[in-house]
Design an enzyme around this catalytic site. Sequence first.
Site, PDB file in Angstrom:
ATOM      1  N   CYS A   1       0.889  -1.154   0.000  1.00  0.00           N
ATOM      2  CA  CYS A   1       0.000   0.000   0.000  1.00  0.00           C
ATOM      3  C   CYS A   1       0.922   1.196   0.000  1.00  0.00           C
ATOM      4  O   CYS A   1       1.559   1.500   1.008  1.00  0.00           O
ATOM      5  CB  CYS A   1      -0.919   0.026   1.226  1.00  0.00           C
ATOM      6  SG  CYS A   1      -1.914   1.536   1.276  1.00  0.00           S
TER       7      CYS A   1
ATOM      8  N   CYS B   1      -0.421   4.095   2.595  1.00  0.00           N
ATOM      9  CA  CYS B   1      -0.378   3.900   4.052  1.00  0.00           C
ATOM     10  C   CYS B   1      -0.079   2.435   4.352  1.00  0.00           C
ATOM     11  O   CYS B   1       1.054   2.005   4.212  1.00  0.00           O
ATOM     12  CB  CYS B   1      -1.674   4.369   4.702  1.00  0.00           C
ATOM     13  SG  CYS B   1      -3.180   3.901   3.833  1.00  0.00           S
ATOM     14  N   SER B   2      -1.081   1.648   4.721  1.00  0.00           N
ATOM     15  CA  SER B   2      -0.783   0.261   5.086  1.00  0.00           C
ATOM     16  C   SER B   2      -1.980  -0.647   4.858  1.00  0.00           C
ATOM     17  O   SER B   2      -2.160  -1.615   5.587  1.00  0.00           O
ATOM     18  CB  SER B   2      -0.341   0.192   6.543  1.00  0.00           C
ATOM     19  OG  SER B   2      -1.370   0.724   7.350  1.00  0.00           O
ATOM     20  N   CYS B   3      -2.823  -0.345   3.857  1.00  0.00           N
ATOM     21  CA  CYS B   3      -4.013  -1.158   3.610  1.00  0.00           C
ATOM     22  C   CYS B   3      -3.608  -2.590   3.283  1.00  0.00           C
ATOM     23  O   CYS B   3      -2.596  -2.829   2.609  1.00  0.00           O
ATOM     24  CB  CYS B   3      -4.831  -0.583   2.464  1.00  0.00           C
ATOM     25  SG  CYS B   3      -5.416   1.071   2.839  1.00  0.00           S
TER      26      CYS B   3
HETATM   27 FE    FE Z   1      -3.235   1.955   3.081  1.00  0.00          FE
END
Ligand code: FE
Length: 191
Positions: free
Chosen positions: A99, A102-104
């Site tokens: 991602c 961010c950190s999906c």
């Molecule tokens: Fe994310």
Amino acid sequence: MTEHDDLPVAARVRRLEERLIEAGLASDAEIDEFLSRLYAEADPVNGARMVARAWTDPEYRSRLLSDGNAAAAELGFGWMNYQLRVVANSTVLHNVIVCTLCSCYPVSLLGPSPGWYKSFAYRSRTVREPRAVLAEFGVSLDADVSVSVWDSTSEARYMVLPVRPAGTESLGLDELARLVTLNGLIGTALV
Ligand code: FE
């Protein structure tokens, strides 16, 4: 009081929860229930079980690749608020997920994301130089294997279907699922 209560992010999360409740979008009890379920059930074993099933059942495999959410629900993992897309590795294609923003990531199927998945280095370098990043994880691909990088969003999240290792013909579902690692589901390992 936990050791995290004094972190700025904890205060931000609390404010966000209060806003959701004030806006009538969720009740305190609903948020608590969702989080307890997530903490109790989010585990890479879930994704590994889907992979093992796909390795042994070609029809499940095609359902998994065409509608990840429905295939997850078949095994009891039906509570995802995003579109799950499963991408299959083959002898000529290797997939890796990231991602960049961010950190999906599909937490309910993969468990909490590793620290490096959220790092700026992984997020930026995986799209620019995926082969170099993969090599650092110990994945060396032949030159004729293409690499596809899948950038997750809050709406669409990915899981990799690794190639079934050779010599595993006699293994049952549970044994096969135990071969599948979290990194394999992200694409930073071969299985
Ligand atoms: Fe994310």
